[in-house]
Design a protein around this motif. Structure first.
Motif, short mmCIF file in Angstrom:
data_model
loop_
_atom_site.label_atom_id
_atom_site.label_comp_id
_atom_site.label_asym_id
_atom_site.label_seq_id
_atom_site.Cartn_x
_atom_site.Cartn_y
_atom_site.Cartn_z
N VAL A 19 -11.12 19.01 13.78
CA VAL A 19 -12.20 18.05 13.51
C VAL A 19 -12.90 18.43 12.20
O VAL A 19 -13.25 19.58 11.98
N ARG A 22 -18.98 16.16 10.07
CA ARG A 22 -19.90 15.71 9.02
C ARG A 22 -21.31 16.08 9.44
O ARG A 22 -21.87 15.48 10.36
N ARG A 59 -28.49 12.98 17.28
CA ARG A 59 -28.80 12.75 15.85
C ARG A 59 -29.31 11.34 15.60
O ARG A 59 -30.03 11.10 14.64
N GLU A 96 -14.53 11.57 20.15
CA GLU A 96 -13.47 12.20 19.35
C GLU A 96 -13.13 13.57 19.97
O GLU A 96 -12.00 14.00 19.92
N TYR A 97 -14.14 14.21 20.56
CA TYR A 97 -13.91 15.51 21.19
C TYR A 97 -14.58 15.55 22.57
O TYR A 97 -15.62 16.12 22.76
N VAL A 121 -23.31 8.82 12.84
CA VAL A 121 -21.89 8.77 12.45
C VAL A 121 -21.13 7.77 13.32
O VAL A 121 -21.29 7.76 14.54
N ALA A 123 -17.36 7.31 14.28
CA ALA A 123 -16.06 7.99 14.20
C ALA A 123 -15.03 7.10 14.90
O ALA A 123 -14.54 6.13 14.32
N ILE A 152 -16.70 7.11 9.32
CA ILE A 152 -15.46 7.84 9.02
C ILE A 152 -14.33 6.82 9.21
O ILE A 152 -13.83 6.62 10.31
#
Ligand SMILES: O=P(O)(O)OC[C@H]1O[C@H](OP(=O)(O)OP(=O)(O)O)[C@H](O)[C@@H]1O
Ligand SMILES: Nc1ncnc2[nH]cnc12
Length: 173
Positions: A19, A22, A59, A96-97, A121, A123, A152
């Protein structure tokens, strides 16, 4: 490219191998950069008649609360499980994870309230899609649009945004 783009740091292999993370922490720590990023996020939505920004933990809280203040509207937190009291609505989604759930208080917004969905973000797009479903089906809110600081593009998240409401990204990599 906005003058604050260099303040987003790329950290390889975090939080898991492969990964490219960012990291917006250097941007938040820079007074001018933070102010410029918040202004850029808010700009398309001035005068749009929104009642609130809905920000995604964690965030999305930092940026979302600042954007809500900039637009002089409310802020609604979309939280990870176990943090909010009262009657809740919930969705589960893939990351993503890993995977996670998001919750919102059932009385957070009036029916059909126009709301701006905000995150740092974009993703794979799973989080934003889940948050939109939570607001629409859980609360009956009207999503006027979504906005992220950084998209992204290679991860294809935009393809999961099936709504006619606009999805803005201040920066793209
Ligand atoms: O487009 P996606 O693939 O769904 O990923 C984007 C999401 O992933 C990150 O959140 P994370 O769950 O890492 O939480 P954090 O804000 O608490 O660090 C980021 O802040 C977005 O919310
Ligand atoms: N690569 C990434 N960097 C920062 N936040 C993320 N959320 C999901 N993927 C991310």
């Amino acid at each position: 490219m906005p003058g604050f783009a260099h303040l987003i740091r790329t950290v390889p292999d975090f939080p898991t191998p492969g990964v490219q993370f960012r990291d917006i922490a250097p941007l938040l720590a820079d007074g001018r950069g933070f102010a410029a990023a918040v202004a850029a996020l808010a700009e398309p939505w001035r005068g749009a008649g929104l009642v609130a920004v809905a920000g995604i933990e964690a965030r999305g809280f930092i940026l979302g609360a600042a954007v809500a203040r900039e637009l002089a509207i409310g802020f609604v937190p979309l939280r990870k499980p176990g943090k909010l009291p009262g009657v809740l609505r919930e969705v589960e989604y893939a990351l993503e994870y890993g995977s996670d759930r998001l919750q919102v208080q059932a009385d957070a917004l009036p029916q059909a309230a126009p709301v701006l969905l905000l995150d740092d973000v974009l993703a794979t797009g799973g989080t934003l899609d889940a948050a939109a479903r939570l607001l629409e089906t859980g609360l009956g809110a009207r999503i006027a649009g979504a906005t992220v600081l950084l998209e992204i593009a290679a991860l294809g998240g935009r393809a999961r945004w099936h709504r006619s409401a606009p999805l803005h990204a201040v920066l793209q990599v």
